[in-house]
Design an enzyme around this catalytic site. Structure first.
Site, mmCIF file in Angstrom:
data_model
loop_
_atom_site.group_PDB
_atom_site.id
_atom_site.type_symbol
_atom_site.label_atom_id
_atom_site.label_comp_id
_atom_site.label_asym_id
_atom_site.label_seq_id
_atom_site.Cartn_x
_atom_site.Cartn_y
_atom_site.Cartn_z
ATOM 1 N N GLN A 189 1.476 4.345 -3.054
ATOM 2 C CA GLN A 189 1.197 5.760 -2.849
ATOM 3 C C GLN A 189 2.162 6.647 -3.616
ATOM 4 O O GLN A 189 1.851 7.782 -3.932
ATOM 5 C CB GLN A 189 1.259 6.121 -1.360
ATOM 6 C CG GLN A 189 0.247 5.399 -0.522
ATOM 7 C CD GLN A 189 -1.168 5.565 -1.042
ATOM 8 O OE1 GLN A 189 -1.665 6.670 -1.149
ATOM 9 N NE2 GLN A 189 -1.807 4.463 -1.369
ATOM 10 N N TYR A 200 0.828 -1.198 0.000
ATOM 11 C CA TYR A 200 0.000 0.000 0.000
ATOM 12 C C TYR A 200 0.870 1.260 0.000
ATOM 13 O O TYR A 200 0.645 2.184 -0.784
ATOM 14 C CB TYR A 200 -0.931 0.016 1.217
ATOM 15 C CG TYR A 200 -1.600 1.355 1.421
ATOM 16 C CD1 TYR A 200 -2.697 1.719 0.658
ATOM 17 C CD2 TYR A 200 -1.096 2.268 2.351
ATOM 18 C CE1 TYR A 200 -3.293 2.960 0.821
ATOM 19 C CE2 TYR A 200 -1.690 3.502 2.514
ATOM 20 C CZ TYR A 200 -2.782 3.847 1.752
ATOM 21 O OH TYR A 200 -3.364 5.075 1.909
#
Length: 113
Positions: free
Chosen positions: A103, A99
């Site tokens: 980003q 994750y």
């Protein structure tokens, strides 16, 4: 936070983690915020970690780039007052790392009505 400012923050965060016994698992600097995934002893309150990270990194950035405070932050601090803390209880560390890595990729603009 890009270029040499991001590098200064990254080094400072690693030094803070080393000094306080935190394990820095992953970190990404974004233009206006950070993603930090770390492991700390259960006796240390997450809010204390945030205070340490924010205050020490802000001091380091302003000491390294003295003109920055005069030009951009003359009426405020380096970091905003807000932050988000999550735990890795129901997901794997690998999922969190993926994750955070995602980003860094460019985001598509979302049209709002």
């Amino acid at each position: 936070m890009t270029g040499s400012i991001a590098e200064t923050i990254t080094r400072a965060v690693q030094e803070i983690c080393d000094a306080y016994g935190y394990d820095l698992i992953q970190m990404e600097t974004m233009p206006d915020h950070l993603h930090i995934f770390l492991s700390a002893p259960p006796t240390v309150a997450p809010t204390e970690i945030v205070k340490q990270l924010k205050s020490i990194t802000a001091n380091r950035v302003f000491a390294t780039f003295p003109g920055l405070k005069k030009k951009y932050f003359w009426g405020s601090g380096f970091w905003s007052r807000g932050y988000y803390i999550g735990t890795a209880g129901n997901v794997t560390a690998e999922t969190i790392c993926r994750y955070i890595e995602k980003q860094k990729s460019p985001r598509k603009e979302v049209k709002r009505r």
